[in-house]
Design an enzyme around this catalytic site. Structure first.
Site, PDB file in Angstrom:
ATOM      1  N   ARG A  43       0.841  -1.191   0.000  1.00 46.20           N
ATOM      2  CA  ARG A  43       0.000   0.000   0.000  1.00 46.20           C
ATOM      3  C   ARG A  43       0.881   1.247   0.000  1.00 46.20           C
ATOM      4  O   ARG A  43       2.013   1.226   0.488  1.00 46.20           O
ATOM      5  CB  ARG A  43      -0.913   0.017   1.226  1.00 46.20           C
ATOM      6  N   LYS A  72      -1.789  -2.900   8.109  1.00 49.87           N
ATOM      7  CA  LYS A  72      -2.959  -2.549   8.910  1.00 49.87           C
ATOM      8  C   LYS A  72      -2.931  -3.311  10.232  1.00 49.87           C
ATOM      9  O   LYS A  72      -2.528  -4.467  10.287  1.00 49.87           O
ATOM     10  CB  LYS A  72      -4.238  -2.883   8.142  1.00 49.87           C
ATOM     11  N   HIS A  85      -2.753   2.314  -5.715  1.00 55.18           N
ATOM     12  CA  HIS A  85      -3.560   1.118  -5.475  1.00 55.18           C
ATOM     13  C   HIS A  85      -3.797   0.350  -6.774  1.00 55.18           C
ATOM     14  O   HIS A  85      -3.935  -0.880  -6.757  1.00 55.18           O
ATOM     15  CB  HIS A  85      -4.884   1.499  -4.816  1.00 55.18           C
ATOM     16  N   ARG A  89      -0.944  -1.813  -7.098  1.00 54.42           N
ATOM     17  CA  ARG A  89      -1.124  -2.945  -6.170  1.00 54.42           C
ATOM     18  C   ARG A  89      -2.041  -3.992  -6.801  1.00 54.42           C
ATOM     19  O   ARG A  89      -1.740  -5.195  -6.779  1.00 54.42           O
ATOM     20  CB  ARG A  89      -1.701  -2.422  -4.853  1.00 54.42           C
ATOM     21  N   HIS A 142      -3.475  -9.195   3.353  1.00 50.30           N
ATOM     22  CA  HIS A 142      -4.919  -9.289   3.563  1.00 50.30           C
ATOM     23  C   HIS A 142      -5.207 -10.184   4.764  1.00 50.30           C
ATOM     24  O   HIS A 142      -4.658 -11.285   4.875  1.00 50.30           O
ATOM     25  CB  HIS A 142      -5.602  -9.887   2.330  1.00 50.30           C
ATOM     26  N   TYR A 165      -9.107 -10.878  -7.130  1.00 49.13           N
ATOM     27  CA  TYR A 165      -8.146 -10.889  -8.227  1.00 49.13           C
ATOM     28  C   TYR A 165      -8.304 -12.114  -9.118  1.00 49.13           C
ATOM     29  O   TYR A 165      -7.918 -12.087 -10.283  1.00 49.13           O
ATOM     30  CB  TYR A 165      -6.720 -10.791  -7.682  1.00 49.13           C
TER      31      TYR A 165
END
Length: 314
Positions: A166, A190, A260, A263, A286, A295
């Site tokens: 990110r 995150k 993004h 990404r 994730h 994806y």
């Protein structure tokens, strides 16, 4: 601790009945301290709960214990009427359920009305993905520039595409986070979760040029340990990185492209090249495999498009 407040909610917060204001402040402390939520998540959830309690107060509710399912549904209905997107409504519902569950555990609510609050399923558009040749054009766009900014831009583009990290993670990298022997970057994602992400030889060459000639030219008192610097010597900020990426995309004739999008492109190209889904999940950071599965849909749609264009009996 200062209670985080989303922009535009401070007045509503101050106007809440005392019991509600105290409850939302305690909820904010709970999210930040006990559940280790990120500052962004705390701000978003607290903003939603302040909005919910403001709606409840206007309906005559003066304490958290008087919240009902009807009040929660009425608030979501008002947000929907105001034009909130499905993704926003899903987050609003999640915030309301989290607050109601916490209030019930704390004894502020006799029952938990959030358990029966339905959440609208967020519609997920397929992400924008560059073709492999377009990605190569973009990441090599600054190749002819050997000044500090050109070397910096080349590194930013190469690392974003090589690693799929990110933009906030990229800007948060320190020099010590790069293991050049193994060609791996240590990323804090995150929820302060750490992961190691590999990168390839083109990114290593860009890194060499930046560390030898680019970073020393821009470094100053404000640089600290930051790997990537802005034009004034401080840590590169995500907004500047977004403008950098889109500027080079436009200069090379590509459509609007964000970090993004790079990404998304990296993840899709990994899957198309044979990488397994769980490896891509780990690389992207994730928490759930369902976030990575989008994806596979991108790859299938690209395959379908190629099939329909090329097969005589498509």
């Amino acid at each position: 601790m200062t209670t985080p407040k989303a922009s535009g909610t401070a007045g509503t917060h101050e106007g809440l009945p005392d019991a509600m204001r105290e409850a939302v402040d305690a909820f904010a402390r709970h999210l930040a301290a006990e559940r280790n939520r990120s500052e962004h998540t705390v701000r978003a959830y607290v903003g939603d709960v302040v909005s919910l309690l403001g709606h409840a107060a206007r309906a005559g509710v003066t304490a958290p214990g008087d919240l009902t399912l009807a009040v929660l549904r009425g608030w979501l209905a008002r947000r929907r009427s105001a034009g909130a997107a499905r993704t926003s409504l899903a987050r609003h519902a999640a915030a309301a359920r989290t607050f109601a569950s916490w209030a019930h555990r704390e004894g502020l609510l006799a029952t938990d009305p959030g358990q029966r609050l339905a959440s609208p399923k967020a519609h997920r558009d397929l992400p924008t993905v560059l073709r492999a040749d377009q990605a190569e054009i973009l990441v090599t766009a600054p190749a002819g520039r050997d000044d500090a900014v050109g070397l910096r831009d080349r590194l930013v583009l190469e690392l974003l595409y090589a690693t799929g990290i990110r933009v906030s993670e990229l800007c948060g990298l320190d020099v010590a986070d790069v293991d050049r022997m193994r060609r791996v970057v240590r990323v804090i994602g995150k929820g302060d979760k750490e992961r190691a992400v590999p990168y390839g030889l083109p990114a290593e060459r860009a890194l060499t040029g930046w560390l030898r000639h680019g970073r020393p030219a821009l470094a100053g008192p404000a640089s600290g340990a930051a790997l990537i610097l802005g034009a004034r010597g401080g840590r590169l900020q995500p907004g500047a990185a977004r403008r950098l990426v889109d500027g080079h995309a436009r200069a090379t004739g590509l459509p609007h492209t964000s970090p993004h999008d790079l990404r998304h492109s990296a993840a899709t190209h990994l899957l198309e090249g044979g990488a397994d889904l769980r490896s891509v999940q780990e690389l992207l950071g994730h928490a759930s495999l369902s976030s990575t599965q989008i994806y596979t849909h991108v790859s299938i749609e690209r395959l379908r498009s190629a099939y329909e264009q090329a097969h005589p009996r498509a």
